[in-house]
Scaffold this motif. Sequence first.
Motif, mmCIF file in Angstrom:
data_model
loop_
_atom_site.group_PDB
_atom_site.id
_atom_site.type_symbol
_atom_site.label_atom_id
_atom_site.label_comp_id
_atom_site.label_asym_id
_atom_site.label_seq_id
_atom_site.Cartn_x
_atom_site.Cartn_y
_atom_site.Cartn_z
ATOM 1 N N ARG A 17 0.835 -1.207 0.000
ATOM 2 C CA ARG A 17 0.000 0.000 0.000
ATOM 3 C C ARG A 17 0.867 1.252 0.000
ATOM 4 O O ARG A 17 0.554 2.235 -0.680
ATOM 5 N N GLN A 21 1.038 3.967 -3.019
ATOM 6 C CA GLN A 21 0.707 5.362 -2.747
ATOM 7 C C GLN A 21 1.874 6.277 -3.100
ATOM 8 O O GLN A 21 1.684 7.372 -3.659
ATOM 9 N N TRP A 22 3.081 5.830 -2.796
ATOM 10 C CA TRP A 22 4.282 6.611 -3.064
ATOM 11 C C TRP A 22 4.469 6.815 -4.572
ATOM 12 O O TRP A 22 4.686 7.941 -5.040
ATOM 13 N N SER A 25 1.845 9.126 -5.955
ATOM 14 C CA SER A 25 2.087 10.496 -5.504
ATOM 15 C C SER A 25 3.230 11.134 -6.279
ATOM 16 O O SER A 25 3.187 12.329 -6.620
ATOM 17 N N SER A 33 -4.533 9.724 -2.298
ATOM 18 C CA SER A 33 -5.112 8.690 -1.435
ATOM 19 C C SER A 33 -5.873 7.682 -2.309
ATOM 20 O O SER A 33 -7.102 7.740 -2.404
ATOM 21 N N PRO A 34 -5.151 6.764 -2.959
ATOM 22 C CA PRO A 34 -5.805 5.810 -3.874
ATOM 23 C C PRO A 34 -6.693 4.805 -3.139
ATOM 24 O O PRO A 34 -6.429 4.453 -1.990
ATOM 25 N N PHE A 37 -5.095 1.685 -1.702
ATOM 26 C CA PHE A 37 -4.364 1.897 -0.446
ATOM 27 C C PHE A 37 -5.193 1.403 0.733
ATOM 28 O O PHE A 37 -4.685 0.743 1.647
ATOM 29 N N TRP A 38 -6.499 1.690 0.714
ATOM 30 C CA TRP A 38 -7.375 1.342 1.829
ATOM 31 C C TRP A 38 -7.770 -0.133 1.799
ATOM 32 O O TRP A 38 -7.974 -0.748 2.845
ATOM 33 N N LEU A 154 -4.732 12.201 2.643
ATOM 34 C CA LEU A 154 -3.597 11.825 3.487
ATOM 35 C C LEU A 154 -2.767 13.091 3.729
ATOM 36 O O LEU A 154 -1.864 13.408 2.947
ATOM 37 N N ASN A 195 7.019 11.356 1.171
ATOM 38 C CA ASN A 195 5.706 12.000 1.135
ATOM 39 C C ASN A 195 5.730 13.365 1.818
ATOM 40 O O ASN A 195 5.050 14.299 1.376
#
Length: 218
Positions: A17, A21-22, A25, A33-34, A37-38, A154, A195
């Motif tokens: 995740r 996300q990295w 981004s 905040s894809p 990711f969740w 995020l 981030n």
Amino acid sequence: MLLYVIGFLAQLFFSARILLQWILSERARRIVSPALFWILSLAGSYLLFVYGWMRDDFAIVLGQIIAYYIYIWNLRIKGLWKRIPMAVRILLALTPVVAVGFACAHIDAFVRDFFRNEAVPLWLLLFGSAGQVIFTLRFVYQYFYSRRRGESILPIGFWVLSLTGSAIIVAYGIVRLDPVLILGQSVGFVAYTRNILIHKKDRNSTAATAHRAAEGNR
């Protein structure tokens, strides 16, 4: 063997995740905040909760319980929670509740196994729990931040708490000789730092653009 398979699989989801996300981004040049990711967060949290329970590690269990339902909330905001089959949603939603109910019904055994575990002295338990709380409070912060704005975000504070809590958890894992915690948390160090830098760069860029626009309107 099964214990470590569950633990490393959980950390694999967590690492995936963060890397996802990295990368997204970096491409967007801003913190994103894809939805995936969740999904990966919920899967990893479920498995790590099981791992912590099997290992009689209260610090791990506490950390997962705090963030677990925030993952579900973010999936709801993203419109993905209802797409999960009903039976799976019920299982995911009730597992922590059933575990807490079981602990309350067998409180003497729970206290003995989790708080009087000879492998985890009280000072170490408090240290590890502090790391888990700080690390998990990032999602509490993210929840209230996102709720005020009506979307899943995020923010910069999320990454600062991530870096702080992760450092404590790695130290805890080293003392406990827990390869799952050490490897799992170490992966995120670079991503958390990056981030923070992406956020600062995006903020500076936005400020510079606003300044140029203001100068042009004069």
